[in-house]
Structures are given as structure tokens and as C-alpha cells.
Design a protein around this motif. Structure first.
Motif, PDB file in Angstrom:
ATOM      1  N   UNK A  30      -0.042  -6.225   2.032  1.00  0.00           N
ATOM      2  CA  UNK A  30      -0.225  -5.378   0.853  1.00  0.00           C
ATOM      3  C   UNK A  30      -0.967  -6.237  -0.168  1.00  0.00           C
ATOM      4  N   UNK A  31      -2.218  -5.956  -0.374  1.00  0.00           N
ATOM      5  CA  UNK A  31      -3.069  -6.833  -1.166  1.00  0.00           C
ATOM      6  C   UNK A  31      -2.851  -6.639  -2.660  1.00  0.00           C
ATOM      7  N   UNK A  32      -3.144  -7.682  -3.452  1.00  0.00           N
ATOM      8  CA  UNK A  32      -3.011  -7.580  -4.911  1.00  0.00           C
ATOM      9  C   UNK A  32      -3.827  -6.411  -5.458  1.00  0.00           C
ATOM     10  N   UNK A  33      -3.229  -5.657  -6.363  1.00  0.00           N
ATOM     11  CA  UNK A  33      -3.889  -4.518  -6.968  1.00  0.00           C
ATOM     12  C   UNK A  33      -3.705  -3.217  -6.220  1.00  0.00           C
ATOM     13  N   UNK A  34      -3.108  -3.277  -5.019  1.00  0.00           N
ATOM     14  CA  UNK A  34      -2.875  -2.059  -4.247  1.00  0.00           C
ATOM     15  C   UNK A  34      -1.883  -1.158  -4.968  1.00  0.00           C
ATOM     16  N   UNK A  35      -2.186   0.114  -5.086  1.00  0.00           N
ATOM     17  CA  UNK A  35      -1.281   1.065  -5.731  1.00  0.00           C
ATOM     18  C   UNK A  35      -0.291   1.592  -4.705  1.00  0.00           C
ATOM     19  N   UNK A  36       1.001   1.520  -5.049  1.00  0.00           N
ATOM     20  CA  UNK A  36       2.044   2.021  -4.166  1.00  0.00           C
ATOM     21  C   UNK A  36       2.228   3.516  -4.367  1.00  0.00           C
ATOM     22  N   UNK A  37       2.750   4.203  -3.366  1.00  0.00           N
ATOM     23  CA  UNK A  37       2.986   5.644  -3.525  1.00  0.00           C
ATOM     24  C   UNK A  37       3.953   5.928  -4.660  1.00  0.00           C
ATOM     25  N   UNK A  38       3.808   7.050  -5.354  1.00  0.00           N
ATOM     26  CA  UNK A  38       4.795   7.433  -6.368  1.00  0.00           C
ATOM     27  C   UNK A  38       6.188   7.492  -5.746  1.00  0.00           C
ATOM     28  N   UNK A  39       7.206   7.278  -6.560  1.00  0.00           N
ATOM     29  CA  UNK A  39       8.566   7.195  -6.033  1.00  0.00           C
ATOM     30  C   UNK A  39       8.992   8.465  -5.308  1.00  0.00           C
ATOM     31  N   UNK A  40       8.605   9.616  -5.831  1.00  0.00           N
ATOM     32  CA  UNK A  40       9.016  10.873  -5.190  1.00  0.00           C
ATOM     33  C   UNK A  40       8.367  11.015  -3.806  1.00  0.00           C
ATOM     34  N   UNK A  41       7.078  10.678  -3.734  1.00  0.00           N
ATOM     35  CA  UNK A  41       6.368  10.778  -2.459  1.00  0.00           C
ATOM     36  C   UNK A  41       6.929   9.770  -1.458  1.00  0.00           C
ATOM     37  N   UNK A  42       7.171   8.542  -1.910  1.00  0.00           N
ATOM     38  CA  UNK A  42       7.714   7.513  -1.016  1.00  0.00           C
ATOM     39  C   UNK A  42       9.079   7.920  -0.488  1.00  0.00           C
ATOM     40  N   UNK A  58      11.835  -1.227  -9.297  1.00  0.00           N
ATOM     41  CA  UNK A  58      12.285  -1.959 -10.484  1.00  0.00           C
ATOM     42  C   UNK A  58      12.693  -3.384 -10.127  1.00  0.00           C
ATOM     43  N   UNK A  59      13.404  -3.537  -8.991  1.00  0.00           N
ATOM     44  CA  UNK A  59      13.836  -4.868  -8.559  1.00  0.00           C
ATOM     45  C   UNK A  59      12.628  -5.771  -8.305  1.00  0.00           C
ATOM     46  N   UNK A  60      11.637  -5.264  -7.550  1.00  0.00           N
ATOM     47  CA  UNK A  60      10.477  -6.078  -7.214  1.00  0.00           C
ATOM     48  C   UNK A  60       9.583  -6.314  -8.426  1.00  0.00           C
ATOM     49  N   UNK A  61       9.598  -5.388  -9.367  1.00  0.00           N
ATOM     50  CA  UNK A  61       8.871  -5.620 -10.620  1.00  0.00           C
ATOM     51  C   UNK A  61       9.533  -6.744 -11.410  1.00  0.00           C
ATOM     52  N   UNK A  68       4.216  -2.398 -13.067  1.00  0.00           N
ATOM     53  CA  UNK A  68       4.198  -0.979 -13.435  1.00  0.00           C
ATOM     54  C   UNK A  68       3.285  -0.775 -14.634  1.00  0.00           C
ATOM     55  N   UNK A  69       2.397   0.209 -14.523  1.00  0.00           N
ATOM     56  CA  UNK A  69       1.484   0.530 -15.622  1.00  0.00           C
ATOM     57  C   UNK A  69       1.780   1.947 -16.076  1.00  0.00           C
ATOM     58  N   UNK A  74       2.453   2.149  -9.940  1.00  0.00           N
ATOM     59  CA  UNK A  74       3.008   0.846  -9.604  1.00  0.00           C
ATOM     60  C   UNK A  74       2.062   0.142  -8.633  1.00  0.00           C
ATOM     61  N   UNK A  75       1.750  -1.123  -8.937  1.00  0.00           N
ATOM     62  CA  UNK A  75       0.748  -1.862  -8.177  1.00  0.00           C
ATOM     63  C   UNK A  75       1.314  -3.197  -7.703  1.00  0.00           C
ATOM     64  N   UNK A  76       0.749  -3.730  -6.615  1.00  0.00           N
ATOM     65  CA  UNK A  76       1.081  -5.073  -6.159  1.00  0.00           C
ATOM     66  C   UNK A  76       0.505  -6.075  -7.160  1.00  0.00           C
TER      67      UNK A  76
END
Length: 489
Positions: A30-42, A58-61, A68-69, A74-76
Motif C-alpha cells: 500500500x504505497x504512500x498517498x494511496x486513498x483507502x476505501x471509505x469506512x462504510x464501503x470497506x 483511527x488506531x493506525x492514524x 485523515x484529511x 483516509x490516506x497511507x
């Protein structure tokens, strides 16, 4: 999501997903700047509750893996070094057969409750603060310093307490000590001509009773339950004195003093002339919900607030503090002067700079996530090893848990000899005046232990309980274990 598949008996889904994403990020999948799926979709993709995904993000942030922006996602995070070799942390620990541990492997795992995770002490930043103080401060920094404490540190503490806990106090109300023990000794000495009674929680840490006994106070133990000290047990006709409370996270029970009892304590202090000493033990590390508001907010004129940096940073700093009501500050400072009690001016100045630059806030934020993860891991391992026969009790805070071993399964366990099995901890009886009232209740500290040590230590405790059930410590297996060279301590 990214190929995640949970594994049975490998810990909670939250823990597994956290480990999975950490691993992918650290390997560069998972490369830097990669956007993760929204929480509902994930959550929909994984077939799990959305709250779990939110907690994982939240834990990984908090650990720095994700960013989180607001309004974007949410991004790597950037700047994470990619691992070249596989890392294989154990995610679960199978129950070991009930065989004797060879002596050469025996090293006692201590579930000490008083030690934080010192491996994560911010050495580089702290060293920078100390070096700057030594290089730039005037020569007075090498002297004994202000007996009340360095003004810069008192100012930094006052700002921190207002920002984080809502406490409003003037820096002139703060007295710096070398830790909670000295704070209690100072208060015991200061009030020795005024009071002879001290009302303490039962059970509680032994040094509280020891200090006041040395100063010839009468110790009045007051029972603690799941709502904290039972204030109603203090007789209304009892002599005025000092009431020692740990309202935010009582030790060893882990209970929180309820608002009803907080109000009772304040009313009692106002009516009968008591002063309350609030030991704000481990309040920074609450792992569920918001931090508990200090009791001091209810009665600033009757509550003396005691804090310390021993658990939040390191006990080696030897820095604590008191917030003293204005009407008592002259008495406390005069007593401290007479006893010639001072703390290192260099350490105080370095700590002031550490706090003013925001380093302390960042450290607390990081360690809150670390201790929460360790507590969740410990609770998972207890469920794995003991099932419903052992309860993890107390508020989800601090660096210790209360374990309750069910008597219908284990009877009244005599824990003498547990160190022969390679583990060490304290029972409630070790902290109680009245022995024998807390069968099966023990305290495990986990702050300084790795997950591997926690798992191994719990397996050793389970080994002891299995031998106990077979025939108690007189059993042949127990005696053979104790006979191993190097296996007793």
C-alpha cells in the motif's frame, strides 16, 4: 479489502485488520498517498461492522500509518520506511501442553504495575531538550532552584492541565515534588499538627498507608467497590482528616469514583472540615470514551490534586506535582522548605521545554494507543486461555487489569509459589488491610511488557492454575517443578 481474510483463533477482527494493514504498508504493498476505501464501503466489502473499520483507521492514524484529511478521506502516510524482509509477529499463541518448562528457559515474567513502556521513551527529543537547557540557560539552572519548583515548569503544567483536564489554577498554586511518594510525605508533614486521621481506600497501594503511619496518623480503611470508595462508610461523627482518593482509576480495582460519591465526598469535606487528596493515577490513559474529569473541578478549595510524570514518561525523572488550594500554599511551601525537599532544576527545565514544544502531548497520544493495544491483546489472551472462568475487570484505562478467577472453578487459589512457574504479580490481599476478602482477585500490569511476554506470562499462570486444580501445591507435579534448579526465585 486488499485481500484481507480473518483467521479463526487469531485475535479480534480489529487486531487482525490492524496487523494486516500495517504489514501491507510496511512492505510497500500500500504505497504512500494511496486513498483507502471509505469506512462504510470497506465494512460492506469485509462483512463487518463499520465501527470496527472506524476504530482500525483511527488506531493506525494514531500510530502514524494513516492520515485523515477532512472532507477528503483516509490516506497511507508518507515517510514510512519499507521493510525488505518479512516480519512475522505472532498473532496468536496456542495453548502450550502442561509440561514443565526447562530450567534454562526460566526467566520470571513480572506483571509489575508501576513501570511504563520504557522502550518508547522519546530519548532523542528528551536529549535535545536537556542539551539545550545545559547549553543556553544561565548558571542558576545548576543550583538548588526554587523550592516550590521552576516557574517555567509550573507554567507549563498549569497550561497542560487547563487544556487537557479543564483545571484552572495559577502557577503559584503548583508545587513541584520528586514524585507522588514525596507529595504524600509533604502533605502528611504539613497537616500533622492539624489532623490525626487519614481515610484511605481499601485496598490501595501500600506506600500510602506506610507514609501516614510513619507520621503517626490513624489509618482508617474505607472499602472500595465498582463505584470507587464507599464514602457513606465514613462516619459523620468521625474526626476531621485527610481523605485520599484515586477517583479517575482506582488501584488495584480499576474502578471510577461515581459522580454521586464525588458529590458525597465534597459535601463531607465542606461540612466536616476534611481535605481531599486526589491522586490522579493513570488518568491520561483511558482506552474507551473520554478521560474522566478530575474531582478537583468540583471543589478547588477542598481538593489537593497530586500528579506525576512517572507513568506518563519515566519514573527516572522523579518529577511530580501538587495543585494546592490558595489558602494552603503558604503552609505547604513552608513545610517543603523546612524539609529541604527539592527536585532537579535541570530536569524541571528540560521537562518544561518538552511540554511547551508539544512533545508531551504527542507522547501521551502515542502511548495511549500503545497501552490500549496491549490491553486488548491481554484481554484476548485471557479469553483464549481461560474462557469464561476468568473475568477481566475494571475500567479500560491505565496500564493494569484486574483478573477475577471464578471460585467455582478454581476455589480459593493460594498464589504462593507462582514464581516457580515463571510469573510474578500481586493479589488484592497484597494491597489490603483486611486479608482474605478478595479471593481469586489479582492485578496484572502490562505497560512494560511486549505482546510475546504477555502471552507467555499468561500461559505460565494457566499452568499454575491447572496444577492447582489437580491437587493444589502439594501435588507431585508442583513439587517436581519447584525442584528444578533455577526454577525458584
Amino acid at each position: 479489502m486488499f485481500g484481507f481474510q480473518p483467521t479463526a483463533n487469531a485475535g479480534s477482527i480489529t487486531k487482525q485488520l490492524c496487523s494486516f494493514l500495517r504489514d501491507k504498508i510496511e512492505k510497500g504493498a500500500l504505497s504512500p498517498g494511496l486513498k483507502l476505501p471509505p469506512t462504510r464501503k470497506a465494512a460492506d466489502e469485509l462483512g463487518i461492522a463499520r465501527n470496527i473499520v472506524i476504530e482500525v483507521y483511527e488506531q493506525l492514524a494514531a500510530e502514524g500509518y494513516l492520515t485523515s484529511k477532512a472532507g477528503s478521506g483516509t490516506y497511507v502516510s508518507e515517510g514510512i520506511e519499507i521493510r525488505s524482509r518479512m516480519k512475522q509477529p505472532p498473532t496468536s499463541y496456542p495453548i502450550q501442553p502442561l509440561s514443565v518448562i526447562p530450567a534454562r528457559r526460566m526467566k520470571v515474567i513480572s506483571f509489575d504495575t508501576g513501570t511504563p513502556d520504557l522502550s518508547r521513551f522519546p530519548r532523542r527529543v528528551w536529549n535535545k531538550c536537556v542539551r539545550e537547557i545545559i547549553d543556553s540557560e544561565p548558571a542558576e539552572v545548576f543550583a538548588y532552584g526554587d523550592v516550590q519548583g521552576t516557574p517555567a515548569l509550573r507554567e507549563a503544567i498549569a497550561r497542560y492541565l487547563f487544556r487537557m483536564k479543564g483545571i484552572t489554577c495559577d502557577p503559584g498554586q503548583i508545587v513541584i515534588t520528586s514524585g507522588t511518594s514525596e507529595s504524600f510525605l509533604l502533605l502528611a508533614a504539613a497537616f500533622s499538627d492539624r489532623y490525626r486521621n487519614v481515610y484511605v481506600e481499601e485496598p490501595t497501594v501500600e506506600f500510602v498507608r506506610d507514609i501516614f503511619q510513619k507520621m503517626k496518623y490513624s489509618i482508617v480503611p474505607v472499602e472500595v467497590d465498582d463505584q470507587g470508595m464507599d464514602i457513606s462508610r465514613i462516619e459523620r461523627s468521625a474526626p476531621s482528616g485527610l481523605i485520599v482518593l484515586t477517583p479517575s482509576h482506582q488501584y488495584p480495582t480499576g474502578s471510577i469514583l461515581s459522580i454521586q460519591r464525588r458529590q458525597q465526598a465534597v459535601a463531607l469535606a465542606n461540612k466536616d472540615g476534611h481535605y481531599i487528596i486526589e491522586d490522579d493515577y493513570n488518568s491520561e490513559f483511558r482506552h474507551k470514551g473520554e478521560p474522566v474529569p478530575p474531582l478537583q473541578l468540583l471543589a478547588p478549595s477542598r481538593v489537593i490534586y497530586a500528579g506525576s510524570f512517572s507513568k506518563t514518561l519515566s519514573p527516572a525523572l522523579r518529577i511530580g506535582f501538587l495543585i494546592v488550594p490558595p489558602g494552603l500554599i503558604e503552609l505547604i511551601v513552608r513545610t517543603k522548605t523546612e524539609l529541604n525537599l527539592t527536585a532537579s532544576s535541570i530536569t524541571q527545565s528540560a521537562l518544561a521545554r518538552f511540554m511547551m514544544e508539544g512533545c508531551f502531548d504527542r507522547h501521551i497520544h502515542k502511548m495511549r494507543a500503545v497501552y490500549k493495544r496491549k490491553r486488548l491483546f491481554l484481554a484476548d489472551q485471557v479469553r483464549l486461555l481461560f474462557g469464561e472462568h476468568v473475568e477481566v475487570a475494571g475500567d479500560e484505562a491505565g496500564m493494569h487489569v484486574q483478573l477475577v478467577f471464578r471460585q467455582d472453578r478454581y476455589g480459593s487459589i493460594d498464589w504462593h509459589g507462582i514464581e516457580a512457574f515463571g510469573a510474578h504479580f500481586y493479589t488484592f490481599d497484597d494491597y489490603a488491610v483486611f486479608k482474605g476478602r478478595y479471593p481469586g482477585k489479582v492485578v496484572l500490569g502490562y505497560g512494560h511488557l511486549s505482546e510475546e511476554e504477555i502471552a507467555e506470562g499468561l500461559q505460565r499462570i494457566r499452568k499454575f492454575t491447572e496444577v492447582w486444580k489437580k491437587g493444589h501445591p502439594s501435588s507431585e507435579e508442583y513439587q517436581s517443578f519447584r525442584s528444578i534448579p533455577g526454577a525458584t526465585y
